[in-house]
Design a protein around this motif. Structure first.
Motif, PDB file in Angstrom:
ATOM      1  N   VAL A 177      -6.362   4.876  -0.424  1.00  0.00           N
ATOM      2  CA  VAL A 177      -5.280   4.139   0.227  1.00  0.00           C
ATOM      3  C   VAL A 177      -5.841   2.988   1.053  1.00  0.00           C
ATOM      4  N   SER A 178      -6.911   3.235   1.788  1.00  0.00           N
ATOM      5  CA  SER A 178      -7.490   2.186   2.633  1.00  0.00           C
ATOM      6  C   SER A 178      -7.999   1.014   1.805  1.00  0.00           C
ATOM      7  N   ALA A 179      -8.423   1.289   0.575  1.00  0.00           N
ATOM      8  CA  ALA A 179      -8.941   0.218  -0.279  1.00  0.00           C
ATOM      9  C   ALA A 179      -7.854  -0.760  -0.697  1.00  0.00           C
ATOM     10  N   THR A 180      -6.592  -0.361  -0.612  1.00  0.00           N
ATOM     11  CA  THR A 180      -5.492  -1.225  -1.046  1.00  0.00           C
ATOM     12  C   THR A 180      -4.743  -1.883   0.103  1.00  0.00           C
ATOM     13  N   MET A 181      -4.924  -1.379   1.293  1.00  0.00           N
ATOM     14  CA  MET A 181      -4.181  -1.883   2.445  1.00  0.00           C
ATOM     15  C   MET A 181      -5.028  -2.907   3.187  1.00  0.00           C
ATOM     16  N   PRO A 182      -4.328  -3.874   3.863  1.00  0.00           N
ATOM     17  CA  PRO A 182      -2.899  -3.893   4.169  1.00  0.00           C
ATOM     18  C   PRO A 182      -2.033  -4.708   3.213  1.00  0.00           C
ATOM     19  N   ARG A 203      -1.780  -4.612  -0.563  1.00  0.00           N
ATOM     20  CA  ARG A 203      -1.275  -4.138  -1.861  1.00  0.00           C
ATOM     21  C   ARG A 203      -0.504  -2.833  -1.669  1.00  0.00           C
ATOM     22  N   HIS A 204       0.723  -2.959  -1.213  1.00  0.00           N
ATOM     23  CA  HIS A 204       1.539  -1.785  -0.890  1.00  0.00           C
ATOM     24  C   HIS A 204       1.798  -0.916  -2.114  1.00  0.00           C
ATOM     25  N   ARG A 205       2.122  -1.555  -3.242  1.00  0.00           N
ATOM     26  CA  ARG A 205       2.437  -0.780  -4.446  1.00  0.00           C
ATOM     27  C   ARG A 205       1.228   0.026  -4.893  1.00  0.00           C
ATOM     28  N   SER A 206       0.059  -0.576  -4.794  1.00  0.00           N
ATOM     29  CA  SER A 206      -1.156   0.135  -5.186  1.00  0.00           C
ATOM     30  C   SER A 206      -1.431   1.297  -4.246  1.00  0.00           C
ATOM     31  N   ALA A 207      -1.133   1.116  -2.954  1.00  0.00           N
ATOM     32  CA  ALA A 207      -1.330   2.197  -1.984  1.00  0.00           C
ATOM     33  C   ALA A 207      -0.442   3.384  -2.320  1.00  0.00           C
ATOM     34  N   VAL A 208       0.807   3.108  -2.657  1.00  0.00           N
ATOM     35  CA  VAL A 208       1.741   4.185  -3.015  1.00  0.00           C
ATOM     36  C   VAL A 208       1.308   4.862  -4.307  1.00  0.00           C
ATOM     37  N   ASP A 209       0.883   4.084  -5.283  1.00  0.00           N
ATOM     38  CA  ASP A 209       0.430   4.668  -6.548  1.00  0.00           C
ATOM     39  C   ASP A 209      -0.779   5.581  -6.328  1.00  0.00           C
TER      40      ASP A 209
END
Length: 227
Positions: free
Chosen positions: A93-98, A100-106
């Protein structure tokens, strides 16, 4: 396993804070922030969080079926939280934030799918219990829920203890107060008497008493602070 994901982000001017008032659902949340994951238990009162600096969080409002994977006693987590040992979840999750929200959820959803077992019949019934309480404004008592699901009140109580951490009556009361709070927040013209009548309270005083006893706020204070 999840009702929905939620992502707050903030960027507060230096030296200032922003107080966020929260009336949470009577459920557990699994939350990832920079460097850590936490399981927050069901809440019994209103709360607040003071935000400062910059930051983000990615949270999952868990359905009851997911709860036993993280705790055997959700009631022990009422109004508190514990750290969850989930380094891979935090890393992904940390790799996608702040940004890429969709990627964080995926990434969050994929991790949950990998670590949780298929739900049992009881777990699915617990899901159905919470969905009915949340979605049907005509549900006023635990007996209403039991009748609609064709189970006994004792079965509902057992499910609530294991999968939610609150008695089913507390869940019913909380849903109505959630709706009252939402009406006060979003419609500045609605009267307290109309809110009480629409939600099935005998009068405005009954709603005001329950709002204060359960959430620790008066209706007028809540409306003033969130307006």
């Amino acid at each position: 396993m999840v009702r929905w994901f939620w992502i707050p982000q903030w960027d507060i001017q230096p030296g200032r804070t922003s107080r966020q008032h929260v009336i949470a659902y009577p459920a557990c949340n699994l939350v990832v922030e920079a460097g850590a994951a936490e399981l927050s238990g069901p809440t019994t009162r209103a709360s607040h969080r003071d935000l400062a600096g910059t930051g983000w969080a990615v949270g999952a409002l868990l359905r009851p079926a997911a709860v036993p994977h993280f705790t055997a006693d959700p009631a022990a987590l009422r109004d508190t939280s514990v750290t969850v040992d989930a380094p891979e979840l935090v890393r992904q999750v940390s790799a996608t934030m702040p940004h890429r929200h969709r990627s964080a959820v995926d990434a969050f959803a994929a991790w949950l799918a990998a670590v949780t077992a298929p739900p049992s019949a009881d777990a699915l019934l617990a899901n159905a219990m919470t969905e009915l309480i949340d979605a049907d404004p005509d549900i006023r008592t635990v007996e209403d829920v039991a009748t609609r699901l064709s189970v006994s009140v004792r079965t509902l109580q057992r499910l609530a203890v294991r999968y939610v951490g609150l008695p089913p009556l507390a869940m019913v009361r909380r849903r109505r107060l959630q709706e009252a709070a939402a009406r006060l927040r979003t419609d500045p013209t609605v009267t307290l008497a109309d809110v009480a009548a629409d939600l099935g309270y005998s009068d405005h005083a009954h709603l005001a008493k329950e709002f204060r006893s359960v959430l620790g706020l008066t209706l007028s204070t809540y409306r003033r602070e969130v307006s």
